[in-house]
Design an enzyme around this catalytic site. Structure first.
Site, PDB file in Angstrom:
ATOM      1  N   GLU A  88      18.751 -48.455   4.670  1.00 15.95           N
ATOM      2  CA  GLU A  88      19.504 -47.201   4.755  1.00 15.95           C
ATOM      3  C   GLU A  88      20.822 -47.244   3.992  1.00 15.95           C
ATOM      4  OE1 GLU A  88      20.193 -46.351   8.915  1.00 15.95           O
ATOM      5  OE2 GLU A  88      20.149 -48.466   9.433  1.00 15.95           O
TER       6      GLU A  88
ATOM      7  N   HIS B  43      22.457 -44.540  18.121  1.00 16.09           N
ATOM      8  CA  HIS B  43      23.166 -43.258  18.116  1.00 16.09           C
ATOM      9  C   HIS B  43      22.916 -42.458  19.395  1.00 16.09           C
ATOM     10  CE1 HIS B  43      24.465 -43.756  14.000  1.00 16.09           C
ATOM     11  NE2 HIS B  43      23.227 -43.956  13.600  1.00 16.09           N
TER      12      HIS B  43
ATOM     13  N   ASP C 244      13.633 -58.882  25.972  1.00 19.96           N
ATOM     14  CA  ASP C 244      13.339 -59.235  27.357  1.00 19.96           C
ATOM     15  C   ASP C 244      13.020 -58.018  28.216  1.00 19.96           C
ATOM     16  OD1 ASP C 244      13.427 -61.950  27.031  1.00 19.96           O
ATOM     17  OD2 ASP C 244      15.477 -62.197  27.751  1.00 19.96           O
TER      18      ASP C 244
ATOM     19  N   ASP D 107      21.291 -41.900   6.347  1.00 22.05           N
ATOM     20  CA  ASP D 107      22.323 -42.876   5.998  1.00 22.05           C
ATOM     21  C   ASP D 107      22.239 -43.264   4.532  1.00 22.05           C
ATOM     22  OD1 ASP D 107      24.111 -43.621   8.214  1.00 22.05           O
ATOM     23  OD2 ASP D 107      22.260 -44.095   9.263  1.00 22.05           O
TER      24      ASP D 107
ATOM     25  N   ARG E 257      15.332 -49.380  19.041  1.00 18.77           N
ATOM     26  CA  ARG E 257      16.318 -49.763  18.030  1.00 18.77           C
ATOM     27  C   ARG E 257      17.601 -50.202  18.736  1.00 18.77           C
ATOM     28  NH1 ARG E 257      18.304 -45.845  13.167  1.00 18.77           N
ATOM     29  NH2 ARG E 257      19.107 -44.555  14.890  1.00 18.77           N
TER      30      ARG E 257
END
Length: 270
Positions: free
Chosen positions: A156, A52, A91, A182, A77
């Site tokens: 969520e 987000h 990575d 959520d 995230r």
């Protein structure tokens, strides 16, 4: 001789070392400067969000570098549960991933495969080219990489709560993280993340996760809820975000010098 390095500490390793719940702050601004300020706050972990927030692997990398000089765990995230995206995030050198919107055991298994090299998983081997293995300056990175990582899957939705037992039982999942906002929307309670039904679901997740030997965390910007979840046994918790702190702080500063216009207070929390 090149410098011999080791991977950064992961969330699970920090929880074990400190022996107490970990307190975290979201970093959503995409700014390395703000990341460094937050890294020096005393928080145990920083939550770099790319679901987000205006973040991707390119903007994530300098933020990880900015935080690396501080005793704080960097957690990222990715925007979705996708093998290629997860590979790129790993990575960058981040050692803890929170994978969003995991509703089923099958989705949890896919995330677990994505963070492990073959034969246990499907992660592509590119550590010699990447910060994860410090360009081959981490001895024996490939055979030991999975041990340095913490995989967190996010609970969520109503479906995820219904599948809690199966998700928590997935091998390779190290922790669960409940997203009350959520979850509230999924339950038809959008904007009501402090509703007792949401709190009940969070408490159940803590119970089920611990029964399966998993760490359990929760997002709780309301202090009363955060303290309640910590008392219930949450292992890690996020209590605020850089952008929210800036928004509320600047509002409070201006309000101190402005006449009261009688407007309604803004909704709190995330």
């Amino acid at each position: 001789m090149p410098v011999r390095l080791s991977p950064d500490e992961s969330l699970a390793a920090a929880r074990e070392r400190l022996g107490r719940p970990l307190i975290g702050i979201w970093v959503c601004s995409g700014s390395p400067l703000v990341a460094e300020i937050c890294a020096g706050s005393g928080a145990d972990w920083l939550f770099f969000d790319a679901e987000h927030s205006p973040n991707d692997v390119v903007t994530l990398l300098p933020q990880l570098q900015a935080a690396a000089g501080y005793p704080v765990v960097s957690v990222a995230r990715p925007p979705l549960n996708d093998t290629a995206v997860i590979k790129q995030f790993l990575d960058t050198g981040v050692t803890t991933l929170i994978v969003p919107m995991v509703d089923t055991a099958e989705q949890a298994e896919a995330a677990a495969r994505a963070v492990a090299y073959p034969p246990a998983g499907v992660r592509g081997v590119g550590s010699a080219l990447a910060r994860s293995g410090r360009w081959n300056r981490v001895p024996d990175y490939l055979p030991n990489a999975r041990e340095s990582l913490t995989l967190v899957v996010q609970i969520e939705s109503v479906t995820a709560v219904e599948n809690l037992e199966a998700i928590a039982a997935v091998e390779g999942v190290d922790a669960l993280f409940v997203g009350p906002s959520d979850l509230a929307a999924s339950m038809g309670l959008i904007g009501q993340q402090n509703d007792p039904r949401i709190e009940e679901a969070v408490l159940r997740a803590i119970e089920v996760g611990h029964a399966h030997g998993k760490l359990v965390g929760v997002n709780a910007f309301a202090q009363a809820s955060a303290k309640r979840y910590l008392e219930a046994g949450a292992d890690f918790i996020s209590v605020g975000a850089d952008v929210s702190i800036l928004a509320r702080g600047t509002e409070a500063l201006v309000d101190a010098f402005s006449p009261d216009d009688g407007g309604s207070p803004l909704a709190a929390g995330y």
